[in-house]
Write a protein that holds these residues in place. Sequence first.
Motif, PDB file in Angstrom:
ATOM      1  N   TYR A 137       9.478  -6.958  -1.539  1.00 44.74           N
ATOM      2  CA  TYR A 137       8.648  -7.906  -0.794  1.00 44.74           C
ATOM      3  C   TYR A 137       8.179  -9.046  -1.704  1.00 44.74           C
ATOM      4  O   TYR A 137       8.197 -10.208  -1.334  1.00 44.74           O
ATOM      5  CB  TYR A 137       7.466  -7.165  -0.179  1.00 44.74           C
ATOM      6  CG  TYR A 137       6.537  -7.995   0.682  1.00 44.74           C
ATOM      7  CD1 TYR A 137       6.955  -9.176   1.300  1.00 44.74           C
ATOM      8  CD2 TYR A 137       5.230  -7.570   0.912  1.00 44.74           C
ATOM      9  CE1 TYR A 137       6.092  -9.911   2.102  1.00 44.74           C
ATOM     10  CE2 TYR A 137       4.369  -8.291   1.715  1.00 44.74           C
ATOM     11  CZ  TYR A 137       4.799  -9.465   2.296  1.00 44.74           C
ATOM     12  OH  TYR A 137       3.933 -10.179   3.090  1.00 44.74           O
ATOM     13  N   GLY A 138       7.743  -8.695  -2.903  1.00 43.01           N
ATOM     14  CA  GLY A 138       7.311  -9.719  -3.850  1.00 43.01           C
ATOM     15  C   GLY A 138       5.825  -9.999  -3.829  1.00 43.01           C
ATOM     16  O   GLY A 138       5.350 -10.900  -4.523  1.00 43.01           O
ATOM     17  N   LEU A 139       5.063  -9.231  -3.043  1.00 38.65           N
ATOM     18  CA  LEU A 139       3.610  -9.370  -3.016  1.00 38.65           C
ATOM     19  C   LEU A 139       2.965  -8.022  -3.289  1.00 38.65           C
ATOM     20  O   LEU A 139       3.472  -6.986  -2.847  1.00 38.65           O
ATOM     21  CB  LEU A 139       3.123  -9.876  -1.656  1.00 38.65           C
ATOM     22  CG  LEU A 139       3.467 -11.310  -1.254  1.00 38.65           C
ATOM     23  CD1 LEU A 139       2.871 -11.612   0.116  1.00 38.65           C
ATOM     24  CD2 LEU A 139       2.957 -12.313  -2.277  1.00 38.65           C
ATOM     25  N   LEU A 140       1.858  -8.042  -4.013  1.00 38.41           N
ATOM     26  CA  LEU A 140       1.104  -6.819  -4.236  1.00 38.41           C
ATOM     27  C   LEU A 140       0.306  -6.482  -2.978  1.00 38.41           C
ATOM     28  O   LEU A 140      -0.283  -7.363  -2.350  1.00 38.41           O
ATOM     29  CB  LEU A 140       0.151  -6.993  -5.423  1.00 38.41           C
ATOM     30  CG  LEU A 140       0.812  -7.136  -6.796  1.00 38.41           C
ATOM     31  CD1 LEU A 140      -0.253  -7.427  -7.851  1.00 38.41           C
ATOM     32  CD2 LEU A 140       1.588  -5.878  -7.152  1.00 38.41           C
ATOM     33  N   LEU A 141       0.295  -5.224  -2.622  1.00 39.53           N
ATOM     34  CA  LEU A 141      -0.417  -4.781  -1.425  1.00 39.53           C
ATOM     35  C   LEU A 141      -1.733  -4.121  -1.825  1.00 39.53           C
ATOM     36  O   LEU A 141      -1.740  -3.136  -2.564  1.00 39.53           O
ATOM     37  CB  LEU A 141       0.433  -3.795  -0.626  1.00 39.53           C
ATOM     38  CG  LEU A 141       1.808  -4.292  -0.162  1.00 39.53           C
ATOM     39  CD1 LEU A 141       2.493  -3.217   0.673  1.00 39.53           C
ATOM     40  CD2 LEU A 141       1.708  -5.593   0.609  1.00 39.53           C
ATOM     41  N   PRO A 142      -2.858  -4.640  -1.333  1.00 34.45           N
ATOM     42  CA  PRO A 142      -4.153  -4.009  -1.637  1.00 34.45           C
ATOM     43  C   PRO A 142      -4.296  -2.686  -0.891  1.00 34.45           C
ATOM     44  O   PRO A 142      -3.545  -2.392   0.053  1.00 34.45           O
ATOM     45  CB  PRO A 142      -5.161  -5.039  -1.140  1.00 34.45           C
ATOM     46  CG  PRO A 142      -4.437  -5.800  -0.081  1.00 34.45           C
ATOM     47  CD  PRO A 142      -3.001  -5.845  -0.503  1.00 34.45           C
ATOM     48  N   LYS A 143      -5.284  -1.908  -1.283  1.00 37.24           N
ATOM     49  CA  LYS A 143      -5.478  -0.579  -0.706  1.00 37.24           C
ATOM     50  C   LYS A 143      -5.682  -0.641   0.805  1.00 37.24           C
ATOM     51  O   LYS A 143      -5.205   0.232   1.547  1.00 37.24           O
ATOM     52  CB  LYS A 143      -6.675   0.112  -1.363  1.00 37.24           C
ATOM     53  CG  LYS A 143      -6.823   1.584  -0.976  1.00 37.24           C
ATOM     54  CD  LYS A 143      -7.937   2.242  -1.763  1.00 37.24           C
ATOM     55  CE  LYS A 143      -7.936   3.754  -1.535  1.00 37.24           C
ATOM     56  NZ  LYS A 143      -8.111   4.128  -0.122  1.00 37.24           N
ATOM     57  N   VAL A 144      -6.346  -1.684   1.274  1.00 42.81           N
ATOM     58  CA  VAL A 144      -6.599  -1.788   2.714  1.00 42.81           C
ATOM     59  C   VAL A 144      -5.295  -1.873   3.504  1.00 42.81           C
ATOM     60  O   VAL A 144      -5.212  -1.363   4.629  1.00 42.81           O
ATOM     61  CB  VAL A 144      -7.503  -3.010   3.013  1.00 42.81           C
ATOM     62  CG1 VAL A 144      -6.817  -4.318   2.664  1.00 42.81           C
ATOM     63  CG2 VAL A 144      -7.950  -3.014   4.471  1.00 42.81           C
ATOM     64  N   ILE A 145      -4.266  -2.466   2.915  1.00 38.81           N
ATOM     65  CA  ILE A 145      -2.956  -2.543   3.568  1.00 38.81           C
ATOM     66  C   ILE A 145      -2.200  -1.229   3.409  1.00 38.81           C
ATOM     67  O   ILE A 145      -1.569  -0.730   4.348  1.00 38.81           O
ATOM     68  CB  ILE A 145      -2.130  -3.708   3.015  1.00 38.81           C
ATOM     69  CG1 ILE A 145      -2.825  -5.040   3.304  1.00 38.81           C
ATOM     70  CG2 ILE A 145      -0.720  -3.717   3.589  1.00 38.81           C
ATOM     71  CD1 ILE A 145      -3.032  -5.348   4.764  1.00 38.81           C
ATOM     72  N   LEU A 146      -2.248  -0.655   2.218  1.00 38.62           N
ATOM     73  CA  LEU A 146      -1.565   0.618   1.973  1.00 38.62           C
ATOM     74  C   LEU A 146      -2.064   1.705   2.924  1.00 38.62           C
ATOM     75  O   LEU A 146      -1.296   2.592   3.329  1.00 38.62           O
ATOM     76  CB  LEU A 146      -1.770   1.059   0.522  1.00 38.62           C
ATOM     77  CG  LEU A 146      -1.155   0.176  -0.568  1.00 38.62           C
ATOM     78  CD1 LEU A 146      -1.579   0.672  -1.942  1.00 38.62           C
ATOM     79  CD2 LEU A 146       0.365   0.160  -0.460  1.00 38.62           C
ATOM     80  N   ASP A 147      -3.339   1.630   3.283  1.00 40.90           N
ATOM     81  CA  ASP A 147      -3.948   2.660   4.125  1.00 40.90           C
ATOM     82  C   ASP A 147      -3.877   2.346   5.617  1.00 40.90           C
ATOM     83  O   ASP A 147      -4.230   3.188   6.447  1.00 40.90           O
ATOM     84  CB  ASP A 147      -5.420   2.849   3.747  1.00 40.90           C
ATOM     85  CG  ASP A 147      -5.594   3.450   2.360  1.00 40.90           C
ATOM     86  OD1 ASP A 147      -4.608   4.021   1.841  1.00 40.90           O
ATOM     87  OD2 ASP A 147      -6.701   3.337   1.806  1.00 40.90           O
ATOM     88  N   ALA A 148      -3.417   1.142   5.972  1.00 43.27           N
ATOM     89  CA  ALA A 148      -3.469   0.730   7.374  1.00 43.27           C
ATOM     90  C   ALA A 148      -2.522   1.517   8.285  1.00 43.27           C
ATOM     91  O   ALA A 148      -2.945   2.007   9.345  1.00 43.27           O
ATOM     92  CB  ALA A 148      -3.198  -0.770   7.491  1.00 43.27           C
ATOM     93  N   PRO A 149      -1.242   1.683   7.955  1.00 38.72           N
ATOM     94  CA  PRO A 149      -0.365   2.477   8.829  1.00 38.72           C
ATOM     95  C   PRO A 149      -0.765   3.956   8.815  1.00 38.72           C
ATOM     96  O   PRO A 149      -1.282   4.466   7.815  1.00 38.72           O
ATOM     97  CB  PRO A 149       1.027   2.278   8.206  1.00 38.72           C
ATOM     98  CG  PRO A 149       0.909   1.043   7.370  1.00 38.72           C
ATOM     99  CD  PRO A 149      -0.492   1.054   6.848  1.00 38.72           C
ATOM    100  N   ARG A 150      -0.519   4.632   9.893  1.00 40.97           N
ATOM    101  CA  ARG A 150      -0.906   6.043  10.019  1.00 40.97           C
ATOM    102  C   ARG A 150      -0.359   6.904   8.890  1.00 40.97           C
ATOM    103  O   ARG A 150      -1.044   7.792   8.367  1.00 40.97           O
ATOM    104  CB  ARG A 150      -0.411   6.577  11.376  1.00 40.97           C
ATOM    105  CG  ARG A 150      -0.732   8.043  11.639  1.00 40.97           C
ATOM    106  CD  ARG A 150      -0.332   8.442  13.051  1.00 40.97           C
ATOM    107  NE  ARG A 150       1.107   8.354  13.267  1.00 40.97           N
ATOM    108  CZ  ARG A 150       1.978   9.336  12.992  1.00 40.97           C
ATOM    109  NH1 ARG A 150       1.547  10.487  12.486  1.00 40.97           N
ATOM    110  NH2 ARG A 150       3.272   9.176  13.243  1.00 40.97           N
ATOM    111  N   LEU A 151       0.904   6.636   8.482  1.00 37.04           N
ATOM    112  CA  LEU A 151       1.552   7.426   7.430  1.00 37.04           C
ATOM    113  C   LEU A 151       1.649   6.663   6.114  1.00 37.04           C
ATOM    114  O   LEU A 151       2.387   7.057   5.212  1.00 37.04           O
ATOM    115  CB  LEU A 151       2.949   7.848   7.897  1.00 37.04           C
ATOM    116  CG  LEU A 151       2.984   8.737   9.138  1.00 37.04           C
ATOM    117  CD1 LEU A 151       4.416   8.929   9.638  1.00 37.04           C
ATOM    118  CD2 LEU A 151       2.333  10.090   8.859  1.00 37.04           C
TER     119      LEU A 151
END
Length: 320
Positions: free
Chosen positions: A92-106
């Motif tokens: 992807y080329g972008l760092l994902l913050p924790k709020v995004i990592l935790d957003a999908p159910r899995l």
Amino acid sequence: MSNRLRIIFAGTPDFAAIHLEAIIAADQHDVIAVYSQPDRPAGRGKKLKPSPVKQVALDHQIPVYQPLNFKQTDDQEQLKTLAADLMVVVAYGLLLPKVILDAPRLGCINVHASLLPRWRGAAPIQRAIEAGDAESGVIIMQMDEGLDTGDMLLEARCIITAEETGGSLHDKLADIGAPALNQALQLISTGQITATPQDHSQTCYAPKITKSELQIDWQQPATIIERKIRAFNPFPVTYTHLNGERIKIWQAEHCTQQGAAGSIVHADKKNLIVACGEDSLKLTTIQLPNAKALDIAAVMNSKAELFSTASQFDPISANE
């Protein structure tokens, strides 16, 4: 109960597009949205061009989102409202913050082009060839907040041949990575996936390739230079200077002839051999300024006067 997952796909280059195409073609899960980096200027006209991943999404009428990053609350909330089961991230080329990592159910999974924990980071394909690794592979990984530090879910391996280039290994890894991703998605959807922690003591990093690395240092052994030439083919391509002119080196073969590092030790209609700090390299495909890449016989047929045995390639500090 259906095992179809609602998937957000995040990726940008060709490598990622191949994986997105594979998910769509398998038709076992639903890609509900695609995230890709913003369009970039390309070509002579510098017109904005969509990424390969965005183009695949457009071709399949999948909604596309292109945030500059995920620092804005609006972008974070937009992703949350998609109510995804899983987010698949591939180059992807972008760092994902924790709020995004935790957003999908899995949570989020990543397709990484190395055998983790070896070659975490931005350029795992090139670094594996440059280091002389005998094998590489793809790891499907559960993402966490670290840099490629998450638990491993599934792996696929391949051999690195003596002729491997960055381009050919890229294609090999895409070929094995796409089916591995689909297999992992099926295991995740049925609750059969097993997570294995990485052995962090075995970590090594694959930093982003810098411009300063591309110039050939003829003081190095021929083996090291030859691996670098292959690793950076077809992009960003190594180069050297001769009488101040930049010459790109696309392909070369190891030889055992000796001479002063950077000197041309043999030149004829079909061969151009340059001495290195140890042994030498036979240059087989090069690119002169304002010209196309050509095999050495074609170059010597028209520009042999540039490459006499009295010639010496410029040292690495020249013209930089």
